[in-house]
Design a protein around this motif. Structure first.
Motif, PDB file in Angstrom:
ATOM      1  N   THR A  59       0.865  -1.089   0.079  1.00 31.43           N
ATOM      2  CA  THR A  59      -0.043  -0.117  -0.017  1.00 31.43           C
ATOM      3  C   THR A  59       1.151   1.184   0.029  1.00 31.43           C
ATOM      4  OG1 THR A  59      -0.003   0.079   2.346  1.00 31.43           O
ATOM      5  CG2 THR A  59      -1.908  -1.097   1.259  1.00 31.43           C
ATOM      6  N   THR A  64      -3.720   7.642  -4.113  1.00 33.26           N
ATOM      7  CA  THR A  64      -4.749   6.725  -4.236  1.00 33.26           C
ATOM      8  C   THR A  64      -4.448   5.818  -5.682  1.00 33.26           C
ATOM      9  OG1 THR A  64      -6.045   8.377  -5.580  1.00 33.26           O
ATOM     10  CG2 THR A  64      -6.394   8.086  -3.076  1.00 33.26           C
ATOM     11  N   ASP A  71     -11.189   1.718  -5.127  1.00 35.16           N
ATOM     12  CA  ASP A  71     -10.008   2.387  -4.321  1.00 35.16           C
ATOM     13  C   ASP A  71      -9.410   1.274  -3.520  1.00 35.16           C
ATOM     14  OD1 ASP A  71      -8.099   3.851  -3.033  1.00 35.16           O
ATOM     15  OD2 ASP A  71      -9.540   5.048  -2.112  1.00 35.16           O
ATOM     16  N   SER A  73      -6.100   1.408  -2.471  1.00 41.03           N
ATOM     17  CA  SER A  73      -4.995   2.059  -1.839  1.00 41.03           C
ATOM     18  C   SER A  73      -4.915   1.785  -0.158  1.00 41.03           C
ATOM     19  CB  SER A  73      -4.635   3.331  -2.137  1.00 41.03           C
ATOM     20  OG  SER A  73      -5.602   4.153  -2.343  1.00 41.03           O
ATOM     21  N   THR A  74      -6.211   1.672   0.319  1.00 40.17           N
ATOM     22  CA  THR A  74      -6.143   1.407   1.709  1.00 40.17           C
ATOM     23  C   THR A  74      -6.748   0.289   2.408  1.00 40.17           C
ATOM     24  OG1 THR A  74      -8.447   2.691   1.713  1.00 40.17           O
ATOM     25  CG2 THR A  74      -6.442   4.115   1.940  1.00 40.17           C
TER      26      THR A  74
END
Length: 232
Positions: A59, A64, A71, A73-74
């Motif tokens: 990550t 992003t 999404d 990325s988190t």
């Protein structure tokens, strides 16, 4: 329509503070469905870190990443694992085949993790092995095949579940020139068939086979161009 891969202002920082290393420094890029892209860079350029981001193996520190509209990325480790299994077909330099399984069984293994029923697994594995020209080697184990054939099994495994993205990390790195040409031709055929192929390499000659080339250096994208000389 949104891009299949959309990276926005991604940074990856190791050892934050005085001795920090910016492996990726505000990188942005987008890749549309059906592109054949080579990401090229030398050791330490940031290309492996970028590959890990695109493959949901890591990550970002900031920024992003949207994959197929989501999404990612988190996400947690478990969520990333689920995305990898469904959205990305990986091809590695080292093949990563299980030695005591046949070609067919190696291709089927990720399908088991996805909960694909047995008959469907068999159909998909046979179909993908035929695509890479190994219909006659389905019941052979890795030690009964050449390096080029083993990499073709790995490609069959990557494409069997028809994931949106094929991510190939130095796929010809362990092969002789003849086998390398065969593998690149298969990747080209997948691209011509509508697959999205992202090829990670340090080799200019390999990158020159792709339709689009993205060059990374010191954590920055320094070139991004369409290779007009490539004819498929």
């Amino acid at each position: 329509m949104s891009a299949l891969v959309e990276v926005k202002d991604i940074c990856k920082i190791y050892n934050p503070g005085e001795n920090e290393v910016r492996a990726l420094d505000h990188v942005s890029l987008s890749i549309e469905t059906g592109e054949f892209v080579a990401i090229i860079g030398q050791s330490g350029s940031g290309k492996s870190t970028l590959m890990n981001m695109l493959g949901c193996l890591d990550t970002p520190t900031s920024g992003t990443y949207f994959l197929n509209g989501q999404d990612v990325s988190t996400l947690t480790d478990d969520e990333q694992s689920d995305i990898r299994n469904k959205e990305i077909g990986f091809i590695f330099q080292g093949f990563n085949l299980i030695s005591n399984l046949t070609a067919r069984e190696n291709v089927e293994l990720p399908l088991i993790y996805r909960g694909v029923p047995k008959k469907e697994r068999e159909r998909l594995s046979e179909e993908s092995l035929k695509i890479v020209g190994l219909a006659h080697r389905m019941d052979h184990k890795p030690n009964e095949m050449s390096g080029g054939q083993q990499q073709r099994v790995a490609i069959a495994r990557a494409i069997a579940a028809k994931p949106p993205v094929i991510l190939a990390d130095e796929p010809t790195g362990n092969l002789d020139s003849g086998s390398s040409k065969e593998i690149l031709q298969i990747l080209k055929e997948l691209y011509k068939g509508g697959r999205t192929v992202i090829l990670i390499t340090h080799d200019n000659g390999i990158a020159a086979q792709a339709k689009r080339v993205i060059r990374i250096m010191d954590g920055h994208i320094v070139e991004d161009y369409i290779n007009e000389d490539v004819v498929f």
